[in-house]
Design a protein around this motif. Sequence first.
Motif, PDB file in Angstrom:
ATOM      1  N   LEU A   1       1.219  -1.127  -0.145  1.00  0.00           N
ATOM      2  CA  LEU A   1       0.104   0.397   0.210  1.00  0.00           C
ATOM      3  C   LEU A   1       0.451   1.261   0.159  1.00  0.00           C
ATOM      4  O   LEU A   1       0.349   2.344  -0.820  1.00  0.00           O
ATOM      5  N   VAL A   2       1.685   0.833   0.810  1.00  0.00           N
ATOM      6  CA  VAL A   2       2.660   2.189   0.779  1.00  0.00           C
ATOM      7  C   VAL A   2       3.589   2.468  -0.563  1.00  0.00           C
ATOM      8  O   VAL A   2       4.246   3.587  -0.896  1.00  0.00           O
ATOM      9  N   ALA A   3       4.154   1.568  -1.003  1.00  0.00           N
ATOM     10  CA  ALA A   3       4.780   1.206  -2.285  1.00  0.00           C
ATOM     11  C   ALA A   3       3.493   2.203  -3.635  1.00  0.00           C
ATOM     12  O   ALA A   3       3.721   3.015  -4.303  1.00  0.00           O
ATOM     13  N   THR A   4       2.038   1.750  -3.358  1.00  0.00           N
ATOM     14  CA  THR A   4       0.929   2.554  -4.632  1.00  0.00           C
ATOM     15  C   THR A   4       0.908   3.286  -3.903  1.00  0.00           C
ATOM     16  O   THR A   4       0.719   4.650  -5.148  1.00  0.00           O
ATOM     17  N   TYR A   5       0.562   4.278  -2.831  1.00  0.00           N
ATOM     18  CA  TYR A   5      -0.543   5.610  -2.115  1.00  0.00           C
ATOM     19  C   TYR A   5       1.036   6.127  -1.518  1.00  0.00           C
ATOM     20  O   TYR A   5       0.295   7.538  -1.544  1.00  0.00           O
ATOM     21  N   GLY A   6       1.622   5.308  -0.612  1.00  0.00           N
ATOM     22  CA  GLY A   6       3.003   6.694   0.003  1.00  0.00           C
ATOM     23  C   GLY A   6       2.119   6.356   1.214  1.00  0.00           C
ATOM     24  O   GLY A   6       1.655   6.288   1.476  1.00  0.00           O
ATOM     25  N   ALA A   7       3.367   6.633   2.027  1.00  0.00           N
ATOM     26  CA  ALA A   7       3.252   6.510   3.246  1.00  0.00           C
ATOM     27  C   ALA A   7       1.843   7.445   4.019  1.00  0.00           C
ATOM     28  O   ALA A   7       1.331   6.934   5.358  1.00  0.00           O
ATOM     29  N   ASP A   8       2.047   8.541   3.988  1.00  0.00           N
ATOM     30  CA  ASP A   8       1.071   9.021   4.397  1.00  0.00           C
ATOM     31  C   ASP A   8      -0.135   8.987   4.504  1.00  0.00           C
ATOM     32  O   ASP A   8      -1.371   9.331   5.257  1.00  0.00           O
ATOM     33  N   ALA A   9      -0.507   8.643   2.754  1.00  0.00           N
ATOM     34  CA  ALA A   9      -1.709   8.399   2.783  1.00  0.00           C
ATOM     35  C   ALA A   9      -2.796   7.099   3.815  1.00  0.00           C
ATOM     36  O   ALA A   9      -3.506   6.598   3.975  1.00  0.00           O
ATOM     37  N   VAL A  10      -1.179   6.524   3.625  1.00  0.00           N
ATOM     38  CA  VAL A  10      -1.590   4.477   4.022  1.00  0.00           C
ATOM     39  C   VAL A  10      -1.904   5.699   5.851  1.00  0.00           C
ATOM     40  O   VAL A  10      -3.027   4.627   6.501  1.00  0.00           O
ATOM     41  N   ARG A  11      -1.561   6.399   5.979  1.00  0.00           N
ATOM     42  CA  ARG A  11      -1.419   6.769   7.819  1.00  0.00           C
ATOM     43  C   ARG A  11      -2.343   7.567   8.045  1.00  0.00           C
ATOM     44  O   ARG A  11      -3.183   7.079   8.841  1.00  0.00           O
TER      45      ARG A  11
END
Length: 518
Positions: free
Chosen positions: A299-309
Amino acid sequence: GADTGARAINPFTKKEIPVWIADYVMMGYGTGAIMAVPAHDQRDFAFARRYQLPIVPVILPPDGDSAPDPATMPAAYPGDGGVMIHSGPIDGIPVGPAAHQSVPAAIAYLEQTGQGRGAVTYRLRDWLISRQRYWGTPIPIVYCPHCGEIPVPEDQLPITLPEDVDFRPTGESPLKLHPTWRFTSCPQCGGPAERDTDTMDTFVDSAWYQYRYLSPHYTAGPFDPAYRAWLPVTQYTGGIEHAVMHLLYTRFWTKAMRDLGLVDFDEPMIRLFNQGIILGPDGARMSKSRGNVIDPDDLVATYGADAVRCFLMFIGPWDQGGPWNTRGIEGIVRWLGRVWTIAQAVAPGPAPADHGAGAADLQRRLHQTIRDVGEHTDQFRFNTAISAMMELTNALVKARDALAGSAAWETTVRTFLLLLAPYAPHLAEELWARRGYAYSIHQQPWPAWDPALAAEETVEIPVQINGKVRDKIQAPAGADSATLEQLALARPRIQELLGGQPPRRVIVVAGKLVNLLA
């Protein structure tokens, strides 16, 4: 169960009772021998029924004129109230949660007659801390064939783990298989000896890590006493699965340090707040066997860490968790995309004037957001804090064409990034730098809000007739009851429903509602 053939004397009734072995009685509970009370404990009741043992009621329920009939009792009576019966000297003593006097009375009688004494028993067992693992703190003991078990001298600590270990599926510690690490010399006689190849349970480290983190390079003790002002931990967060193991061990550790005079408090943490569990998309707990595990790295690779967070915080109340919803994260991604666009918006021409209703509305929304995000963050209501920031984002989108580039716009965007920083730290830092502000956003003070600037100029008040909402009025914020009543009665819709007649009674809840009783 099995009848031992032995008999005991009930110290209260002086009657003979059989001694049985039962598989549900645990040796680690109390003394390992219990006085069964079949009429008032369901396990004892089932056991007595199976082996046709006597069932003697010893509690008279509060609503009963006589004791329950053992022959017809469908289940044990748990003793939620009533008085003792068939118990000799303690007959008539109240029982139950509200007035549980029977146990102290029984103990007092046994002590007075020399037949027993009151005692506190603990169900705690020794903590076996050795593990057959590579990861962990080495146990600082060497085994000498002449001197026995010898502690490693303090000047030879810490013992470091070798980095060239061979992990094998044998169930044995890699340290035991290492060709050289375990061989050493005895600190006492200097002869050949071997190190302990077990390591400590990692709970040993987590039981006191909050102390060592304050001063990791301190060498005169476990932690620098100068940092006592930071202790105990004000707020601890973690999963509910830690409640029994880790949190129990850290309490042990803190109380031992208290007894040693290293700390002057009893509990390691003042407040505990457990986060909820993120479930799989099917609503069940994530498990490889169920095939419902969501890999956060993907998910982080797809959306970025901030979006997942942000999505994990927005999914619901933080202490409740909820099921993963892949479509839900798309909404967070779109919101952060709007934030990215807004934060880089510039005026198409000269900077607009910094006045008018639009600027005042934006300022009011900003101070309301500062208030809400701060309060909700303090209360771990991260989902509602993000919701408040989304509302400010919408306000900025509406005001962009009229106010982008103005002082009001610049102030709002700068402050908005400060509010966003704890939630989307990488995005906020990047936008902060692109706007030319001094490094770093995470070193800036939290913004303050002004109650006067956050106050609404007008509020919407529902108007009820006989308890049902029939209309709404716009009233000045802080308007008194007379003003609200006058505005409500002036509404054409209300006049029509009242048939031109004055209401029998008017109830005004200031700032909340007007209720007209027709």
